[in-house]
Design a protein around this motif. Structure first.
Motif, mmCIF file in Angstrom:
data_model
loop_
_atom_site.group_PDB
_atom_site.id
_atom_site.type_symbol
_atom_site.label_atom_id
_atom_site.label_comp_id
_atom_site.label_asym_id
_atom_site.label_seq_id
_atom_site.Cartn_x
_atom_site.Cartn_y
_atom_site.Cartn_z
ATOM 1 N N MET A 71 -9.676 36.741 -1.087
ATOM 2 C CA MET A 71 -9.968 37.826 -0.143
ATOM 3 C C MET A 71 -9.788 37.332 1.286
ATOM 4 S SD MET A 71 -13.470 39.377 -1.765
ATOM 5 C CE MET A 71 -13.660 40.704 -0.614
ATOM 6 N N ARG A 72 -9.435 38.243 2.147
ATOM 7 C CA ARG A 72 -9.377 37.925 3.571
ATOM 8 C C ARG A 72 -10.795 38.000 4.137
ATOM 9 N NH1 ARG A 72 -5.040 41.532 2.598
ATOM 10 N NH2 ARG A 72 -3.048 40.462 2.813
ATOM 11 N N GLU A 75 -12.004 41.548 4.771
ATOM 12 C CA GLU A 75 -12.288 42.255 3.530
ATOM 13 C C GLU A 75 -13.669 41.871 3.005
ATOM 14 O OE1 GLU A 75 -7.712 42.560 1.814
ATOM 15 O OE2 GLU A 75 -8.995 40.918 1.167
ATOM 16 N N GLY A 95 -7.472 46.318 2.339
ATOM 17 C CA GLY A 95 -6.945 45.251 3.186
ATOM 18 C C GLY A 95 -6.170 45.756 4.366
ATOM 19 N N LYS A 96 -5.190 44.964 4.766
ATOM 20 C CA LYS A 96 -4.358 45.301 5.914
ATOM 21 C C LYS A 96 -3.623 46.614 5.674
ATOM 22 C CE LYS A 96 -3.342 40.631 7.450
ATOM 23 N NZ LYS A 96 -2.273 39.665 7.678
#
Length: 127
Positions: A71-72, A75, A95-96
């Motif tokens: 995961m970012r 996020e 996400g993005k």
């Protein structure tokens, strides 16, 4: 319209610089991220498992989620309980570009989710 001699010299110099790879439009190199190796990750997990402070369980869960799901950061920060499906062992993240992804949960984080959820229930139940 004639160009001044000074302008011609500057233009010629810029052309020479571009020929030799010194173009001002070339990309600036970014540093590549440095990842933890497996031994460092084990040490981190061991340290987090020993934590006795109030937010130790939360930190333990967050770091294991980062390490096991990919995961970012954002996020993870935006994660809500509604996005966690413990029946299917998945997490739905946005996400993005508002793209939705479904991530599998690693078996090491599932007990942490259950423990965290039970602690939250206990703290918010009326006396």
């Amino acid at each position: 319209m004639k160009q001044s001699p000074k302008h011609c010299r500057v233009k010629r110099k810029l052309h020479e610089i571009r020929l030799h790879g010194w173009s001002s439009s070339s990309k600036i190199r970014k540093k590549l991220p440095v990842y933890m190796n497996l031994d460092e990750l084990r040490k981190l997990f061991h340290f987090l498992e020993k934590g006795k402070r109030p937010l130790a369980l939360r930190n333990h869960l967050l770091f294991k989620l980062l390490a096991t799901t990919g995961m970012r950061r954002q996020e993870l920060v935006d994660l809500k309980w509604e996005q966690v499906n413990l029946e299917n062992n998945t997490i739905r993240v946005e996400g993005k570009g508002k793209k939705e992804r479904l991530l599998p949960l690693h078996p090491i984080v599932i007990p942490l989710f259950h423990l965290s959820k039970s602690i939250i229930r206990l703290s918010f139940t009326p006396c």
